[in-house]
Design a protein around this motif. Structure first.
Motif, mmCIF file in Angstrom:
data_model
loop_
_atom_site.group_PDB
_atom_site.id
_atom_site.type_symbol
_atom_site.label_atom_id
_atom_site.label_comp_id
_atom_site.label_asym_id
_atom_site.label_seq_id
_atom_site.Cartn_x
_atom_site.Cartn_y
_atom_site.Cartn_z
ATOM 1 N N ILE A 154 31.933 43.935 36.593
ATOM 2 C CA ILE A 154 31.357 42.789 35.877
ATOM 3 C C ILE A 154 29.949 42.890 36.023
ATOM 4 C CG2 ILE A 154 31.318 40.232 36.426
ATOM 5 C CD1 ILE A 154 34.048 40.407 37.625
ATOM 6 N N ARG A 155 29.401 42.492 34.726
ATOM 7 C CA ARG A 155 28.079 42.538 34.543
ATOM 8 C C ARG A 155 27.534 41.288 34.077
ATOM 9 N NH1 ARG A 155 28.818 46.304 37.100
ATOM 10 N NH2 ARG A 155 28.226 48.476 36.791
ATOM 11 N N SER A 156 28.397 40.391 33.798
ATOM 12 C CA SER A 156 27.656 39.067 33.191
ATOM 13 C C SER A 156 28.872 38.057 33.263
ATOM 14 C CB SER A 156 27.690 39.211 31.450
ATOM 15 O OG SER A 156 28.725 39.461 30.916
ATOM 16 N N VAL A 157 28.478 36.744 33.225
ATOM 17 C CA VAL A 157 29.338 35.647 33.448
ATOM 18 C C VAL A 157 29.120 34.641 32.072
ATOM 19 C CG1 VAL A 157 29.013 35.463 35.799
ATOM 20 C CG2 VAL A 157 27.393 34.349 34.483
ATOM 21 N N PRO A 158 30.364 34.057 31.794
ATOM 22 C CA PRO A 158 31.553 33.912 32.524
ATOM 23 C C PRO A 158 32.371 35.068 32.275
ATOM 24 C CG PRO A 158 31.603 32.234 30.604
ATOM 25 C CD PRO A 158 30.287 33.197 30.772
ATOM 26 N N PHE A 159 33.205 35.457 33.199
ATOM 27 C CA PHE A 159 34.200 36.481 33.194
ATOM 28 C C PHE A 159 35.605 35.895 33.817
ATOM 29 C CE2 PHE A 159 36.665 40.242 34.762
ATOM 30 C CZ PHE A 159 36.182 41.408 33.950
ATOM 31 N N PHE A 160 36.555 36.092 33.156
ATOM 32 C CA PHE A 160 37.876 35.690 33.543
ATOM 33 C C PHE A 160 38.833 37.012 33.886
ATOM 34 C CE2 PHE A 160 35.766 32.829 30.913
ATOM 35 C CZ PHE A 160 35.736 31.569 31.509
ATOM 36 N N LEU A 161 39.409 37.132 34.985
ATOM 37 C CA LEU A 161 40.343 37.912 35.467
ATOM 38 C C LEU A 161 41.781 37.421 35.413
ATOM 39 C CD1 LEU A 161 40.873 40.829 35.804
ATOM 40 C CD2 LEU A 161 40.366 40.689 38.227
ATOM 41 N N ILE A 162 42.664 37.736 34.842
ATOM 42 C CA ILE A 162 43.972 36.663 34.916
ATOM 43 C C ILE A 162 44.992 38.007 35.456
ATOM 44 C CG2 ILE A 162 45.880 35.806 33.397
ATOM 45 C CD1 ILE A 162 43.776 35.339 31.288
ATOM 46 N N ASN A 163 45.711 37.476 36.488
ATOM 47 C CA ASN A 163 46.739 38.265 37.292
ATOM 48 C C ASN A 163 46.371 39.585 37.726
ATOM 49 O OD1 ASN A 163 48.918 36.994 37.672
ATOM 50 N ND2 ASN A 163 50.340 38.011 36.363
ATOM 51 N N LYS A 164 44.869 39.862 37.999
ATOM 52 C CA LYS A 164 44.157 40.921 38.402
ATOM 53 C C LYS A 164 44.199 42.118 37.365
ATOM 54 C CE LYS A 164 45.407 40.133 43.277
ATOM 55 N NZ LYS A 164 46.013 40.817 44.426
ATOM 56 N N LYS A 165 44.675 41.879 36.404
ATOM 57 C CA LYS A 165 44.470 43.150 35.602
ATOM 58 C C LYS A 165 44.019 42.530 34.067
ATOM 59 C CE LYS A 165 49.542 43.045 35.080
ATOM 60 N NZ LYS A 165 50.874 43.882 35.305
ATOM 61 N N TYR A 166 44.190 41.476 33.474
ATOM 62 C CA TYR A 166 43.537 41.157 32.106
ATOM 63 C C TYR A 166 42.626 40.218 32.004
ATOM 64 C CZ TYR A 166 48.717 42.179 31.373
ATOM 65 O OH TYR A 166 49.849 42.435 31.686
ATOM 66 N N SER A 167 41.661 40.425 31.579
ATOM 67 C CA SER A 167 40.295 40.006 31.379
ATOM 68 C C SER A 167 39.783 39.398 30.005
ATOM 69 C CB SER A 167 39.040 40.874 31.801
ATOM 70 O OG SER A 167 38.877 42.182 30.930
ATOM 71 N N LEU A 168 38.756 38.311 30.319
ATOM 72 C CA LEU A 168 38.090 37.664 29.017
ATOM 73 C C LEU A 168 36.860 37.553 29.519
ATOM 74 C CD1 LEU A 168 40.568 34.825 28.147
ATOM 75 C CD2 LEU A 168 40.301 36.759 26.664
#
Length: 216
Positions: A160-174
């Motif tokens: 992760i280098r910036s925010v916001p960062f969303f991690l869904i179920n530990k493996k899918y990110s937005l």
């Protein structure tokens, strides 16, 4: 704004989602008392003129209003947010992390409060129902520092280098303040692929910095 859209998206789906918020500092080297304003910071960071920086902030304020939020960048006081993160982790112990984070966000983006100042942080803690003297004592030492560092190490491991960062179920990110519908579709897709969401543990709440929230 990312947090607001996430919250709104959860209201539109018919299955439960647990949110675990983590600590993230965009610039740990920032001083507690910064001798320049947000426009000067953006101008220096991105190589833009002050007028361009102000125009960018006005646009962000407009987008925030559309999302139901109120931003006033003219009032923003830049500061180091490490102690604000410690305070949110402290509030987590009492089941009030979400309330603490919400209060910090409003104090920073809307009210122009100095969220690096201990007296201000104690006042905000009292406003949500935490014990002021106890919060003051915590801030005067190093308590909760390890918890903040642990989250930051995890963020590094995720890249992760910036925010916001969303991690869904530990493996899918937005990344970024995605549109509400993007969150809704992401949740539905993950639910179809993985079934019920993984319990990541921890207390629901939020930890935020100068520019937003990080949600791994």
């Amino acid at each position: 704004m990312g947090k607001k859209r996430l919250d709104d998206a959860i209201q539109k789906i018919d299955f439960p989602v647990e949110i675990v918020y983590r600590c993230f500092e965009l610039d740990p080297s920032t001083e507690r008392n910064v001798p320049y304003n947000v426009y000067e910071s953006l101008s220096k960071k991105y190589g833009m003129s002050l007028d361009q920086a102000k125009a960018s902030c006005r646009n962000t304020e407009r987008i925030a209003r559309d999302a139901g939020l109120e931003y006033h960048f003219d009032k923003v006081i830049l500061t180091n947010t490490f102690d604000a993160h410690r305070l949110t982790m402290y509030a987590k112990k009492y089941g009030m992390m979400k309330e603490m984070a919400e209060r910090l966000l409003r104090a920073y983006f809307t009210e122009g409060k100095h969220i690096g100042d201990h007296a201000t942080l104690v006042q905000l803690a009292e406003e949500i129902g935490l014990d002021g003297p106890a919060a003051k004592e915590m801030l005067s030492g190093k308590e909760m520092s390890d918890a903040v560092y642990a989250d930051e190490v995890q963020a590094q491991q995720y890249g992760i280098r910036s925010v916001p960062f969303f991690l869904i179920n530990k493996k899918y990110s937005l990344t970024g303040a995605q549109p509400l519908e993007t969150f809704v579709q992401a949740f539905k897709q993950v639910m179809q692929q993985d079934g019920p969401f993984t319990n990541l543990g921890g207390q629901t709440g939020a930890t935020c910095d100068n520019e937003g929230c990080e949600i791994p």
